[in-house]
Design a protein around this motif. Structure first.
Motif, PDB file in Angstrom:
ATOM      1  N   THR A  24       7.618 -42.658 -29.913  1.00  0.00           N
ATOM      2  CA  THR A  24       8.413 -42.460 -28.607  1.00  0.00           C
ATOM      3  C   THR A  24       7.611 -41.895 -27.704  1.00  0.00           C
ATOM      4  N   ILE A  25       7.507 -42.367 -26.409  1.00  0.00           N
ATOM      5  CA  ILE A  25       6.842 -41.863 -25.272  1.00  0.00           C
ATOM      6  C   ILE A  25       7.279 -40.793 -24.674  1.00  0.00           C
ATOM      7  N   ARG A  26       6.486 -39.668 -24.614  1.00  0.00           N
ATOM      8  CA  ARG A  26       6.971 -38.455 -24.074  1.00  0.00           C
ATOM      9  C   ARG A  26       6.728 -38.202 -22.418  1.00  0.00           C
ATOM     10  N   LEU A  27       7.209 -37.930 -21.811  1.00  0.00           N
ATOM     11  CA  LEU A  27       7.266 -37.711 -20.318  1.00  0.00           C
ATOM     12  C   LEU A  27       7.316 -36.176 -19.848  1.00  0.00           C
ATOM     13  N   GLY A  28       6.688 -35.897 -18.955  1.00  0.00           N
ATOM     14  CA  GLY A  28       6.874 -34.653 -18.303  1.00  0.00           C
ATOM     15  C   GLY A  28       6.644 -34.746 -16.687  1.00  0.00           C
ATOM     16  N   TYR A  29       7.119 -33.779 -15.933  1.00  0.00           N
ATOM     17  CA  TYR A  29       6.984 -33.919 -14.407  1.00  0.00           C
ATOM     18  C   TYR A  29       6.653 -32.396 -13.953  1.00  0.00           C
ATOM     19  N   ILE A  30       6.223 -32.486 -12.588  1.00  0.00           N
ATOM     20  CA  ILE A  30       5.933 -31.092 -11.980  1.00  0.00           C
ATOM     21  C   ILE A  30       6.501 -31.323 -10.601  1.00  0.00           C
ATOM     22  N   ASP A  31       6.910 -30.307 -10.076  1.00  0.00           N
ATOM     23  CA  ASP A  31       7.201 -30.135  -8.421  1.00  0.00           C
ATOM     24  C   ASP A  31       6.031 -29.283  -7.897  1.00  0.00           C
ATOM     25  N   MET A  32       5.126 -30.219  -7.164  1.00  0.00           N
ATOM     26  CA  MET A  32       4.325 -29.718  -6.625  1.00  0.00           C
ATOM     27  C   MET A  32       4.437 -28.798  -5.473  1.00  0.00           C
ATOM     28  N   GLU A  33       5.415 -29.399  -4.812  1.00  0.00           N
ATOM     29  CA  GLU A  33       5.932 -28.426  -3.744  1.00  0.00           C
ATOM     30  C   GLU A  33       6.237 -26.938  -3.956  1.00  0.00           C
ATOM     31  N   TYR A  34       7.054 -26.959  -5.175  1.00  0.00           N
ATOM     32  CA  TYR A  34       7.343 -25.536  -5.821  1.00  0.00           C
ATOM     33  C   TYR A  34       6.534 -24.923  -6.288  1.00  0.00           C
ATOM     34  N   ILE A  35       5.364 -25.370  -6.739  1.00  0.00           N
ATOM     35  CA  ILE A  35       4.202 -24.773  -7.079  1.00  0.00           C
ATOM     36  C   ILE A  35       3.397 -23.919  -6.143  1.00  0.00           C
ATOM     37  N   LEU A  36       3.319 -24.782  -4.876  1.00  0.00           N
ATOM     38  CA  LEU A  36       2.687 -24.434  -3.611  1.00  0.00           C
ATOM     39  C   LEU A  36       3.360 -23.197  -3.224  1.00  0.00           C
ATOM     40  N   ILE A 125      -5.879 -25.538  -5.281  1.00  0.00           N
ATOM     41  CA  ILE A 125      -4.599 -25.544  -5.971  1.00  0.00           C
ATOM     42  C   ILE A 125      -4.432 -26.830  -6.953  1.00  0.00           C
ATOM     43  N   GLN A 126      -4.578 -27.959  -6.229  1.00  0.00           N
ATOM     44  CA  GLN A 126      -4.524 -29.188  -6.995  1.00  0.00           C
ATOM     45  C   GLN A 126      -5.388 -29.108  -8.237  1.00  0.00           C
ATOM     46  N   ASP A 127      -6.561 -28.671  -8.258  1.00  0.00           N
ATOM     47  CA  ASP A 127      -7.521 -28.692  -9.118  1.00  0.00           C
ATOM     48  C   ASP A 127      -7.017 -27.843 -10.276  1.00  0.00           C
ATOM     49  N   GLN A 128      -6.375 -26.538 -10.012  1.00  0.00           N
ATOM     50  CA  GLN A 128      -5.692 -25.853 -11.069  1.00  0.00           C
ATOM     51  C   GLN A 128      -4.613 -26.333 -11.817  1.00  0.00           C
ATOM     52  N   VAL A 129      -3.647 -27.044 -10.928  1.00  0.00           N
ATOM     53  CA  VAL A 129      -2.602 -27.765 -11.512  1.00  0.00           C
ATOM     54  C   VAL A 129      -3.114 -28.831 -12.364  1.00  0.00           C
ATOM     55  N   PHE A 130      -4.056 -29.759 -11.907  1.00  0.00           N
ATOM     56  CA  PHE A 130      -4.579 -30.921 -12.915  1.00  0.00           C
ATOM     57  C   PHE A 130      -4.949 -30.333 -14.129  1.00  0.00           C
ATOM     58  N   SER A 131      -5.839 -29.284 -14.079  1.00  0.00           N
ATOM     59  CA  SER A 131      -6.450 -28.593 -15.224  1.00  0.00           C
ATOM     60  C   SER A 131      -5.172 -28.139 -16.051  1.00  0.00           C
ATOM     61  N   ALA A 132      -4.327 -27.595 -15.494  1.00  0.00           N
ATOM     62  CA  ALA A 132      -3.253 -26.850 -16.317  1.00  0.00           C
ATOM     63  C   ALA A 132      -2.260 -27.984 -16.915  1.00  0.00           C
ATOM     64  N   VAL A 133      -1.984 -29.144 -16.417  1.00  0.00           N
ATOM     65  CA  VAL A 133      -1.520 -30.084 -16.464  1.00  0.00           C
ATOM     66  C   VAL A 133      -2.142 -30.731 -17.881  1.00  0.00           C
ATOM     67  N   ALA A 137      -0.026 -31.086 -21.452  1.00  0.00           N
ATOM     68  CA  ALA A 137      -0.038 -32.288 -21.997  1.00  0.00           C
ATOM     69  C   ALA A 137      -0.471 -32.529 -23.332  1.00  0.00           C
ATOM     70  N   GLU A 138      -1.742 -32.176 -23.487  1.00  0.00           N
ATOM     71  CA  GLU A 138      -2.342 -32.166 -24.854  1.00  0.00           C
ATOM     72  C   GLU A 138      -1.510 -31.342 -25.716  1.00  0.00           C
ATOM     73  N   LEU A 142       2.268 -34.805 -24.492  1.00  0.00           N
ATOM     74  CA  LEU A 142       3.042 -35.565 -23.545  1.00  0.00           C
ATOM     75  C   LEU A 142       2.098 -37.101 -23.550  1.00  0.00           C
ATOM     76  N   ASP A 143       2.660 -37.967 -22.952  1.00  0.00           N
ATOM     77  CA  ASP A 143       2.008 -39.245 -22.689  1.00  0.00           C
ATOM     78  C   ASP A 143       1.683 -39.354 -21.221  1.00  0.00           C
ATOM     79  N   PHE A 144       2.979 -38.946 -20.412  1.00  0.00           N
ATOM     80  CA  PHE A 144       2.798 -39.358 -19.071  1.00  0.00           C
ATOM     81  C   PHE A 144       3.173 -37.929 -18.188  1.00  0.00           C
ATOM     82  N   VAL A 145       2.790 -37.665 -17.071  1.00  0.00           N
ATOM     83  CA  VAL A 145       3.003 -36.338 -16.339  1.00  0.00           C
ATOM     84  C   VAL A 145       2.957 -37.001 -15.070  1.00  0.00           C
ATOM     85  N   PHE A 146       4.289 -36.837 -14.116  1.00  0.00           N
ATOM     86  CA  PHE A 146       4.486 -37.108 -12.819  1.00  0.00           C
ATOM     87  C   PHE A 146       4.530 -36.185 -11.952  1.00  0.00           C
TER      88      PHE A 146
END
Length: 269
Positions: A24-36, A125-133, A137-138, A142-146
């Motif tokens: 089963t493919i596991r998905l996740g998502y973030i809200d970048m505007e909310y994080i910022l 902030i994006q660099d921190q978000v990508f690192s955290a994501v 995910a690992e 999670l297979d994909f995060v949007f």
């Protein structure tokens, strides 16, 4: 629109899961505007940038007002001015208007200060978000995060779903197929197309090893050739030096004989 795109991507991913039947493919998502909005450092820097933007807007508006004032004064005084003065004033107005437009472009254009500083503001902030994501995910498998605030904002994907190499192979094979003429060449290509990426990688590895051995053999042969050429050159040089010594010795003896004959003739006379 963004929610619709995300939904389509999610359905496509789930469809892929049912087709492959692997897991089963596991998905996740973030809200970048909310994080910022909830990062204090970003909010403070954003406020500073907003203040700067207001100053730029005020400066741009002042420049355009000045141009409009110059146009109004010229219209009011046109009847009292000579043709030369009118042309001079119009040229000055055109220059000032061009300067005002360039200022707006430099501040708010596609490559202007606002876009550049906005990117510089968001990037840490994006660099921190990508690192955290990636870490999350690992940890959660999670297979994909949007990013739900972007049109198609996939910010993480498991490498097992990366088909870039397969796409590249398909493009190359299509190009190669168009260049083939004989049936043997086509059959050989079809065999290659049946191979997996891993098999291609193994074949490439063997070919590289074979090429490396071939290069080593060629280097060895070249070194031996240079050694033989060097020995040959040394022998040739030695032969020429010996021949030169022999010829020089013959000339010396010949000169000695001639001198003795001349001396003998002088004695007889």
């Amino acid at each position: 629109m963004k929610k619709r795109v995300f939904t389509i991507l999610a359905i496509a991913a789930l469809g892929l899961s049912s087709v492959t039947a692997q897991k089963t493919i596991r998905l996740g998502y973030i809200d970048m505007e909310y994080i910022l909005e909830n990062v204090p450092e970003y909010q403070e820097a954003s406020r500073q940038l907003d203040n700067r933007v207001q100053e730029w807007k005020a400066e741009a508006e002042a420049k355009m007002r000045k141009v409009e004032d110059m146009k109004t004064r010229l219209d009011n005084e046109r009847a009292l001015l000579t043709k030369e003065l009118i042309e001079e004033r119009e040229g000055e107005i055109a220059y000032m208007e061009q300067q005002a437009l360039e200022y707006q472009q430099n501040r708010f254009g596609p490559n202007g200060d606002y876009i550049i500083q906005k990117k510089q503001l968001v990037r840490p902030i994006q660099d921190q978000v990508f690192s955290a994501v990636q870490q999350i995910a690992e940890n959660r498998n999670l297979d994909f995060v949007f990013d739900r605030t972007a049109d198609i904002g996939m910010i993480y994907a498991d490498k097992q779903y990366d088909v870039s190499e397969t796409v590249l192979r398909t493009i190359k094979r299509t190009a190669n197929r168009e260049q083939l003429e004989s049936k043997d060449e086509i059959r050989e290509l079809e065999k290659a197309e049946d191979r997996t990426v891993e098999q291609d990688a193994e074949i490439t590895k063997r070919e590289e090893q074979a090429q490396e051995k071939k290069s080593e053999r060629e280097a060895f042969i070249e070194a031996k050739k240079k050694e033989r050429d060097s020995l040959k050159s040394a022998r040739q040089k030695e032969f020429e030096e010996r021949r030169a010594r022999i010829l020089a010795e013959r000339e010396r003896k010949k000169d000695s004989i001639l001198k003795l004959r001349e001396k003998k003739n002088d004695t007889i006379n």
